[in-house]
Design a protein around this motif. Structure first.
Motif, short mmCIF file in Angstrom:
data_model
loop_
_atom_site.label_atom_id
_atom_site.label_comp_id
_atom_site.label_asym_id
_atom_site.label_seq_id
_atom_site.Cartn_x
_atom_site.Cartn_y
_atom_site.Cartn_z
N ASP A 99 1.77 7.35 -5.91
CA ASP A 99 2.54 7.88 -4.79
C ASP A 99 1.84 9.08 -4.17
O ASP A 99 1.81 9.21 -2.94
CB ASP A 99 3.94 8.29 -5.26
CG ASP A 99 4.82 8.70 -4.08
OD1 ASP A 99 5.21 7.81 -3.31
OD2 ASP A 99 5.06 9.92 -3.92
N THR B 62 3.94 3.38 -0.97
CA THR B 62 4.99 3.38 -1.99
C THR B 62 6.35 3.58 -1.32
O THR B 62 6.45 4.14 -0.24
CB THR B 62 4.76 4.51 -3.00
OG1 THR B 62 4.67 5.75 -2.30
CG2 THR B 62 3.48 4.29 -3.77
N PHE C 51 6.50 -1.53 -4.27
CA PHE C 51 5.72 -2.55 -3.55
C PHE C 51 6.45 -3.88 -3.63
O PHE C 51 7.14 -4.18 -4.59
CB PHE C 51 4.33 -2.72 -4.18
CG PHE C 51 3.48 -1.48 -4.16
CD1 PHE C 51 3.44 -0.67 -3.04
CD2 PHE C 51 2.71 -1.13 -5.26
CE1 PHE C 51 2.65 0.48 -3.01
CE2 PHE C 51 1.92 0.01 -5.24
CZ PHE C 51 1.89 0.82 -4.12
N PHE D 246 10.67 6.89 -11.07
CA PHE D 246 9.80 6.61 -12.21
C PHE D 246 10.40 7.05 -13.55
O PHE D 246 10.14 6.44 -14.57
CB PHE D 246 8.45 7.31 -12.03
CG PHE D 246 7.75 6.98 -10.74
CD1 PHE D 246 7.82 5.70 -10.20
CD2 PHE D 246 7.01 7.94 -10.05
CE1 PHE D 246 7.18 5.38 -9.02
CE2 PHE D 246 6.37 7.64 -8.86
CZ PHE D 246 6.46 6.35 -8.34
N GLU E 180 6.66 0.90 -8.15
CA GLU E 180 6.28 1.82 -7.06
C GLU E 180 6.94 1.45 -5.74
O GLU E 180 6.71 2.10 -4.73
CB GLU E 180 4.76 1.84 -6.86
CG GLU E 180 3.97 2.48 -7.99
CD GLU E 180 3.56 1.47 -9.04
OE1 GLU E 180 3.91 0.29 -8.87
OE2 GLU E 180 2.92 1.86 -10.03
N ASP F 5 -0.87 7.90 -1.96
CA ASP F 5 -0.31 7.31 -0.74
C ASP F 5 0.15 8.38 0.24
O ASP F 5 -0.14 8.31 1.44
CB ASP F 5 0.88 6.40 -1.13
CG ASP F 5 1.51 5.75 0.09
OD1 ASP F 5 0.77 5.40 1.03
OD2 ASP F 5 2.75 5.59 0.09
N GLN F 6 0.83 9.40 -0.26
CA GLN F 6 1.29 10.48 0.63
C GLN F 6 0.09 11.25 1.19
O GLN F 6 0.09 11.65 2.37
CB GLN F 6 2.22 11.45 -0.12
CG GLN F 6 3.44 10.81 -0.77
CD GLN F 6 4.29 10.00 0.19
OE1 GLN F 6 4.32 10.26 1.40
NE2 GLN F 6 4.95 8.99 -0.32
N VAL G 8 0.83 -1.21 0.00
CA VAL G 8 0.00 0.00 0.00
C VAL G 8 0.86 1.26 0.00
O VAL G 8 0.62 2.19 -0.76
CB VAL G 8 -0.95 0.01 1.21
CG1 VAL G 8 -1.72 1.32 1.27
CG2 VAL G 8 -1.93 -1.16 1.12
#
Lengths: 307, 624
Positions: B481, A71, A93, B386, A91, B484-485, A69
């Motif tokens: 991301d 990153t 994971f 990325f 990412e 998530d942040q 979940v």
């Protein structure tokens, strides 16, 4: 080429077996089916694979704790190693943990779709078969119409419009997977409704819904179970296709199709752990479901039994 | 990354208001020394020019979907793309003023067809003086040829506004041009309906003029007489004829019209099915070029994978490195030079200021919230993880890279550096109860500085949706991301994937107001922007491409000043304000990564310009 000199039938002399075959204790149809199923090595293999993946996906996370979940931009695309047994994704994971979580979602959607489809399809088919006439014709034409629509097209539109979740995807896919069971169950009911026990039930005043629930569907359950297994396999592939196209489940939920889609871009870069494990999972589970389905079909259909 | 570039190109076409690059970009490698680029954002490097060896046939990769569908330089929006404009048309017909210079966002004077414009009459009149270049038929390129182009654009927009991709009603060329005159063959005088910002008009409007060979094209039929194109009725006939010829893609290489060029190349073959074409040098070309020009051969590819396989096998001289294959760069570096740099533009997450769902419109209006959200974006992390290091940070509408004289000071260092704790502190300081991992709730409604803000009632939750484009993959990676942040500070974002075409057709407040409440944020890609980077059209409240309905009177005033005031620093002030205000979440810029064989050489700028979609093979040659 058949050797015409060879005996085709066993002679009745010698061993004094009763006419009509060897006599034995009467066994229930379920027990016979189970015996047939367990004697099929491929069926056992398929069952073992499916059980393995159920354990892997639903119990595995209790013992293996990888990040799926949050990153981690400092640990992206790491190869398999001590910290991450199957490496990490783009990412950051943990790939192995994500296989478990992704498998949960894929299997949940697939089973939900298959069960929803079989329930809906069985009722639809049973009603059509039992009532017959114009009602049957109309109900079956509706099935024909829906069967002519490509499911991926429908699911894509609905998924884009409303956003996919495990529940919604399961219901959407299940909402299409009732068509084939409806046809099969209707066919079964058409033969069952002329049987004496059905006639007797009708004469005794059993209402149609009770007739369907207590007499018809239980006798068509073999067809239904076989169809469920094939529908599970198809649903897993459909969920994977949706995810591969980018319209599957959304982060933080992920499925195997999402994982395959994310990994395929790195196919030529040597990041094999992003592609092959998840690809193998999809192939194995689909294969297992098909093996089980084939074996169940052989088991429930007396004409296909080996003895 | 090519798919991303195409997305940007679409966005640019979408946003043909003053902010687009299509009107103003041009190629222009000039000297023999490498331009000094900002290290940030560059991937690899361009070697110095090697001694000239010989000419030959140079093969270049044509990306999937880049098949030219229009040859006539007055291009409809539906046919416009950076590939058609800069890799095809521009080889044959050159812009009046060429931008950029390599990867530098500035004019390349040696490549321009005219001297810099001179302004008079309170910035309402501009005078352009042509250089002494010639057409391939030996005729001089005159001021009338530039006037011819403007007259044809007037005719085109009469047929349909969509028939000239750079058209903005009432703004720039042709609508602001009241009259034109040519006192002599080299001088064009253009009178405008009101005073304009000279820099804007020069870089975004005049630079988009492509002088056309009136002596050969000003006719209404293939064998008809040359007409007076200054007569609007004649101009319309001429436009209709030329547009019809351009629709006949199968005759591009055989139609004598298209053989009269002022660019370095003439088309010799064109496959309108595959997009493959070859071009031979224009021996009358007046601009700078290699001692002997090579033949150009464009090789189409149906997928990035096929293109990269061609590079690995060494079967093309110049191509691009698909972004997902960047980890394999080592496998080609012995054969190819590799250089990446961002195109001039920006990528962003668009906020919807009209979405009333959960009072999102009132939440996003709060500057503190937008600033807190900006703190959740880890641009450096994205570039490393990325982009594989191939990208540059971008904090506002005018990017840090490529370097531009208009990048404001506050966009050169991150005004809102990545910090989850800072984001949480900002939210707490404005009346939100922060629930990390959960959902924040407004506990202090009101308009005081320590309260949530106007229109946000108690109990309002920080929960909304974000629609993202599935291609290219880096959009999804950045969004993952970000979500998530955000979750770490209690901002709960629900994701929904989509595709570019559906997104801009659906989640677009100006065009689809009925969908205002369907989306809170979206990430479809971004915009290519012009060398004079005003956000006119994108962030002004009347902008056609104000996708999220951002409305700020101060921004409107500054944007208007960029196009109408005489202040050369106006656009910089506009960019500084928008960088501070964060009308959207600006994202890092990804590199366009170009490769060319080590046996090919030329001025470094001629290779650097590839990252700005400019193809300049007239400078290239074989070293041995």
């Amino acid at each position: 080429m058949t050797n015409i000199a060879s005996p085709v039938l066993s002679p009745l002399g010698g061993a004094r077996a009763p006419e009509g075959g060897e006599a034995g204790p009467i066994q229930s149809g379920w027990r016979l089916a189970m015996r047939e199923f367990t004697s099929n090595r491929l069926a056992v293999l398929g069952s073992a694979i499916l059980v393995f993946f159920l354990v892997f996906c639903f119990i595995g996370p209790i013992f293996y704790h990888g990040q799926t979940v949050n990153t981690n931009l400092q640990a992206t695309n790491l190869p398999p190693g001590a910290g991450h047994l199957l490496g990490t994704t783009s990412e950051g994971f943990d790939e192995l943990a994500l296989l478990m979580r992704g498998g949960q979602a894929s299997l949940e959607v697939a089973f939900l779709a298959a069960v929803f489809g079989i329930v809906l399809g069985s009722i639809w088919g049973a009603v059509a078969g039992l009532v017959g006439g114009v009602v049957d014709s109309v109900m079956m034409r509706i099935v024909d119409v829906f069967l002519s629509i490509p499911i991926l097209f429908v699911v894509l539109i609905i998924a884009v419009r409303y956003g996919p979740s495990v529940l919604s995807l399961g219901l959407i896919i299940g909402g299409y997977y009732w068509l084939v069971p409806a046809r099969l169950v209707r066919g079964e009911v058409l033969t069952l409704r002329t049987r004496d026990f059905v006639s007797a039930a009708r004469i005794a005043g059993v209402r149609p819904w009770r007739l369907i629930g207590r007499h018809l569907i239980p006798n068509a359950v073999g067809v239904m179970i076989v169809n469920v297994t094939f529908n599970v396999a198809d649903a897993i592939l459909l969920v994977a296709a949706l995810g591969y196209l980018g319209f599957g489940l959304q982060y933080p939920t992920q499925d195997w199709g999402d994982m395959l889609s994310n990994g395929i871009g790195y196919m030529q870069d040597g990041y094999w752990w992003l592609v092959y494990p998840v690809g193998a999972c999809i192939v194995l589970v689909v294969m297992a479901c098909n093996l089980i389905g084939d074996a169940l079909r052989d088991s429930f259909d007396v004409r296909l039994r080996r003895r | 990354m090519r798919p991303f570039a195409r997305t940007g190109a679409k966005a640019a076409i979408l946003a043909v208001v003053g902010a687009t690059a299509l009107a103003a970009c041009g190629s222009s490698p000039s000297g023999g020394n490498s331009v000094q680029l900002t290290p940030n954002g560059a991937f690899g490097k361009v070697p110095a020019a090697a001694p000239f060896g010989h000419a030959g046939t140079i093969t270049v990769a044509e990306p999937p979907g880049a098949t030219p569908t229009w040859i006539f330089p007055v291009t409809p929006g539906a046919n416009g793309s950076v590939y058609t404009a800069y890799s095809f048309q521009a080889e044959m017909w050159r812009y009046l003023y060429m931008f950029p210079d390599g990867a530098q966002i500035q004019e390349n004077k040696p490549m321009s067809l005219a001297s810099d414009p001179v302004w008079s009459n309170g910035d309402k009149t501009v005078t352009v003086t042509m250089k002494n270049w010639k057409w391939s038929d030996g005729q001089p390129i005159t001021a009338a040829d530039a006037e011819f182009f403007v007259d044809l654009t007037k005719a085109a927009v009469k047929v349909s506004p969509a028939d000239y991709s750079q058209y903005v009603p009432g703004v720039g060329i042709p609508d602001q041009v009241v009259s034109m005159s040519t006192p002599n063959s080299r001088t064009l005088v253009m009178n405008l309906n009101k005073a304009v910002n000279p820099t804007w008009f020069f870089e975004n409007e005049l630079a988009g003029i492509t002088p056309l060979p009136a002596q050969a094209w000003a006719r209404a039929s293939a064998n008809g007489p040359i007409l007076d194109f200054t007569n609007p009725a004649n101009a319309l006939k001429i436009y209709n004829f030329l547009a019809a010829q351009s629709k006949s893609t199968g005759t591009y290489a055989s139609n004598p019209l298209w053989q009269v060029v002022d660019g370095p190349y003439k088309l010799t073959s064109f496959n309108n099915t595959t997009g493959a074409y070859t071009m031979a040098p224009n021996t009358s070309y007046s601009g700078p070029h290699a001692p002997t020009m090579s033949t150009l051969q464009a090789v189409p590819f149906t997928s990035d994978t096929a293109e990269f396989n061609a590079i690995k096998s060494g079967s093309i001289d110049q191509g691009y490195l698909p972004f997902t294959d960047l980890p394999q760069v080592n496998s080609i570096e012995s054969t190819y030079n590799v250089f990446g740099y961002p195109g001039f533009g920006f990528s962003y997450v668009t906020y919807n200021f009209k979405d009333t769902t959960g009072d999102f419109n009132n939440i996003i209006k709060q500057l503190y919230f937008r600033q807190a959200f900006a703190h959740l974006e880890d641009e450096q992390g994205y570039i490393k993880a990325f982009f594989h290091g191939a990208g540059g940070q971008d904090f506002g509408p005018v990017p840090q890279v490529p370097p531009s004289p208009y990048t404001p000071a506050n966009a050169k260092t991150n005004p809102y550096p990545f910090s989850v704790s800072t984001a949480a502190s900002i939210l707490k300081a404005h009346g939100w109860t922060v629930n990390p991992g959960g959902t924040d709730v407004c506990s202090k409604p009101g308009t005081a500085s320590n309260e949530c803000g106007s229109g946000i009632p108690a109990g309002t939750k920080l929960a909304f949706n974000l629609i993202w484009n599935t291609s290219p993959a880096i959009i999804g990676q950045q969004i993952t991301d970000l979500v998530d942040q955000a979750k770490k500070v209690g901002i709960n974002i629900t994701l929904k994937s989509d595709n570019f075409n559906h997104m801009i057709a659906t989640y677009y407040d100006v065009a689809q107001p009925k969908n205002d409440n369907l989306w809170a944020m979206e990430d479809f890609g971004g915009f290519s922007i012009a060398s004079y980077p005003t956000m006119n059209g994108i962030f002004n409240s009347t902008g056609t491409y104000d996708i999220g309905g951002y409305a700020n009177p101060e921004a409107d005033k500054l944007i208007a000043a960029s196009t109408t005031s005489s202040n050369p620093a106006a656009v910089k002030a506009e960019a500084a304000y928008l960088t501070q205000q964060q009308p959207s979440l600006f994202q890092p810029s990804v590199d366009n990564i170009e490769v060319w064989k080590k046996t090919i050489s030329g001025p470094p700028a001629s290779f650097e310009s590839l990252t700005q979609y400019q193809l300049s093979p007239e400078f290239w040659y074989f070293t041995k």
